[in-house]
Design a protein around this motif. Sequence first.
Motif, short mmCIF file in Angstrom:
data_model
loop_
_atom_site.label_atom_id
_atom_site.label_comp_id
_atom_site.label_asym_id
_atom_site.label_seq_id
_atom_site.Cartn_x
_atom_site.Cartn_y
_atom_site.Cartn_z
N GLN A 126 19.38 8.67 -7.27
CA GLN A 126 19.68 8.62 -5.94
C GLN A 126 20.29 10.27 -5.58
N SER A 127 20.08 10.48 -4.48
CA SER A 127 20.71 11.82 -4.13
C SER A 127 22.16 11.79 -3.49
N SER A 128 22.69 12.96 -3.38
CA SER A 128 24.26 12.72 -2.95
C SER A 128 23.86 12.64 -1.43
N GLN B 261 0.89 -1.30 -0.10
CA GLN B 261 0.11 0.00 -0.07
C GLN B 261 0.86 1.34 0.05
N ARG B 262 1.89 1.47 0.77
CA ARG B 262 2.74 2.65 0.94
C ARG B 262 3.99 2.60 0.32
N CYS B 263 4.57 1.39 -0.27
CA CYS B 263 5.88 1.60 -0.70
C CYS B 263 6.07 1.22 -2.16
N ALA B 264 5.47 -0.06 -2.32
CA ALA B 264 5.41 -0.56 -3.62
C ALA B 264 5.54 0.23 -5.03
N VAL B 265 4.68 1.45 -4.73
CA VAL B 265 4.69 2.23 -5.83
C VAL B 265 6.07 2.60 -6.26
N CYS B 266 6.70 2.98 -5.42
CA CYS B 266 8.24 3.63 -5.76
C CYS B 266 9.19 2.48 -5.45
N HIS B 267 9.07 1.57 -4.51
CA HIS B 267 10.28 0.86 -4.42
C HIS B 267 9.87 -0.68 -4.80
N SER B 268 11.13 -1.37 -5.61
CA SER B 268 10.97 -2.65 -5.96
C SER B 268 11.38 -3.47 -4.89
N SER C 69 24.68 1.33 8.19
CA SER C 69 23.89 0.13 7.22
C SER C 69 22.55 0.25 8.06
N TRP C 70 21.52 -0.06 7.27
CA TRP C 70 20.21 -0.23 7.74
C TRP C 70 19.93 -1.25 8.80
N ASP C 71 19.58 -1.08 10.07
CA ASP C 71 19.09 -1.97 11.10
C ASP C 71 17.62 -1.55 11.41
N ALA D 251 11.03 3.88 -11.30
CA ALA D 251 11.48 5.42 -11.58
C ALA D 251 11.55 6.20 -10.28
N TYR D 252 10.65 5.82 -9.23
CA TYR D 252 10.57 6.63 -8.09
C TYR D 252 11.38 6.35 -6.72
N GLY D 253 12.11 5.39 -7.02
CA GLY D 253 12.94 4.97 -5.65
C GLY D 253 13.99 3.59 -5.91
N GLY E 201 20.61 -4.59 6.76
CA GLY E 201 21.91 -4.73 6.81
C GLY E 201 22.65 -4.03 5.51
N ARG E 202 22.05 -3.48 4.67
CA ARG E 202 22.57 -2.95 3.48
C ARG E 202 23.20 -1.63 3.88
N GLU E 203 24.23 -1.29 3.19
CA GLU E 203 24.93 0.05 3.28
C GLU E 203 23.71 1.18 2.56
N VAL E 204 23.67 2.19 3.37
CA VAL E 204 22.84 3.45 2.96
C VAL E 204 23.16 3.75 1.66
N GLY E 205 22.39 3.92 0.62
CA GLY E 205 22.54 4.55 -0.71
C GLY E 205 23.58 3.85 -1.61
N SER E 206 23.41 2.44 -1.47
CA SER E 206 24.52 1.54 -2.25
C SER E 206 23.85 1.03 -3.24
N GLY F 105 18.60 15.87 4.05
CA GLY F 105 18.80 16.28 2.66
C GLY F 105 18.07 15.19 1.71
N VAL F 106 17.71 14.11 2.17
CA VAL F 106 17.41 13.01 1.32
C VAL F 106 16.02 13.19 0.78
N LYS F 107 15.87 12.74 -0.47
CA LYS F 107 14.73 13.10 -1.45
C LYS F 107 13.48 12.46 -1.16
N THR F 108 13.03 12.27 0.17
CA THR F 108 11.97 11.50 0.25
C THR F 108 11.48 11.83 1.64
N ASP F 109 9.99 12.15 1.80
CA ASP F 109 9.53 12.19 2.94
C ASP F 109 8.27 11.48 3.63
N VAL F 110 8.43 10.14 3.07
CA VAL F 110 7.33 9.08 3.56
C VAL F 110 7.41 8.88 4.75
N VAL F 111 6.55 8.90 5.42
CA VAL F 111 6.37 8.63 7.10
C VAL F 111 5.39 7.76 7.38
C1 HEC Z 1 7.00 8.51 -3.83
C2 HEC Z 1 8.08 7.42 -3.57
C3 HEC Z 1 8.26 6.70 -2.57
C4 HEC Z 1 7.63 6.06 -1.21
C5 HEC Z 1 6.13 5.65 -1.66
C6 HEC Z 1 8.42 5.55 -0.39
N1 HEC Z 1 9.72 5.81 -0.79
FE1 HEC Z 1 11.42 5.01 0.11
N2 HEC Z 1 12.50 6.29 -0.87
C7 HEC Z 1 11.87 7.16 -2.13
C8 HEC Z 1 13.28 7.76 -2.69
C9 HEC Z 1 12.93 8.58 -4.00
C10 HEC Z 1 14.36 7.37 -1.95
C11 HEC Z 1 15.98 7.76 -2.40
C12 HEC Z 1 15.75 9.33 -1.84
C13 HEC Z 1 17.21 10.02 -2.11
O1 HEC Z 1 17.85 9.35 -2.99
O2 HEC Z 1 17.41 11.01 -1.51
C14 HEC Z 1 13.74 6.53 -0.91
C15 HEC Z 1 14.92 5.80 0.02
C16 HEC Z 1 14.36 4.89 0.72
C17 HEC Z 1 15.17 4.21 1.59
C18 HEC Z 1 16.72 4.13 1.71
C19 HEC Z 1 17.24 3.23 0.40
C20 HEC Z 1 18.71 3.18 0.41
O3 HEC Z 1 19.14 2.52 -0.79
O4 HEC Z 1 19.33 3.17 1.33
C21 HEC Z 1 14.47 3.11 2.35
C22 HEC Z 1 15.01 2.06 3.43
C23 HEC Z 1 12.93 3.44 2.01
N3 HEC Z 1 12.92 4.31 0.95
C24 HEC Z 1 11.99 2.88 2.45
C25 HEC Z 1 10.82 3.09 2.30
C26 HEC Z 1 9.71 2.37 2.75
C27 HEC Z 1 9.62 1.26 3.97
C28 HEC Z 1 8.46 2.85 2.26
C29 HEC Z 1 7.11 2.56 2.65
C30 HEC Z 1 6.47 2.80 3.90
C31 HEC Z 1 8.96 3.76 1.29
N4 HEC Z 1 10.27 3.85 1.38
C32 HEC Z 1 7.93 4.57 0.42
C33 HEC Z 1 10.62 7.38 -2.44
C34 HEC Z 1 9.67 6.60 -1.88
#
Ligand code: HEC
Length: 167
Positions: free
Chosen positions: A114-116, A78-85, A124-126, A93-95, A103-108, A143-149
Amino acid sequence: MSVRISFALVALFAFSLALAAAAGGQARAGDQLAQAKPQPSGDAAPAAKPAPSPKDYGVTDTARPSDPVLMGGFIFRQRCAVCHSKKEGVKLAYGPHLAGIYGREVGSTDWFRQSSALTEASFSWDEEKLDDFLQDPKKTVPGVKTDVVVRFKRSRTALIAYLKSLK
Ligand code: HEC
């Protein structure tokens, strides 16, 4: 006397005619209703596949599935799969993909957008980092480019259990 009888007979005849007409009217109205109903036909578009529900997996307490990985999987869809595989080979395209995120290194990943901020962070992600990130991504990685909470602790815990299962 006979006049009265024949009058009664005529009246009875007229009454039965009226009854028959009324019944016929009803039957016709019924036929029209039946015709108005959509008829099954071979070339109709196939019905859309309903979204999976916890019930499909034998979970009856759907408000709070007892298996956190299962619950986390539903939240992920519901919340993540639209952007993350959840698979490494599938590029969205979106994540970045989240295969092996625990356990993966952040941004790897080699995700092209991906943002700098993400690549320059170093941890690493724990459980703790994921929990922080899902509460406040910009505080965890400035500075990360996501604000999904994900607001609820219970949902984050389930989600993290599911993320751990992604290999
Ligand atoms: C609207 C798109 C979007 C959604 C929805 C989203 N994310 Fe993300 N997420 C991103 C983007 C874009 C990044 C990378 C941001 C950057 O490069 O600054 C990211 C990065 C991450 C990372 C870090 C990945 C890494 O390689 O270090 C994690 C973990 C993560 N998201 C988890 C989640 C989870 C869990 C959810 C569901 C609750 C979620 N995200 C929902 C767009 C999204």
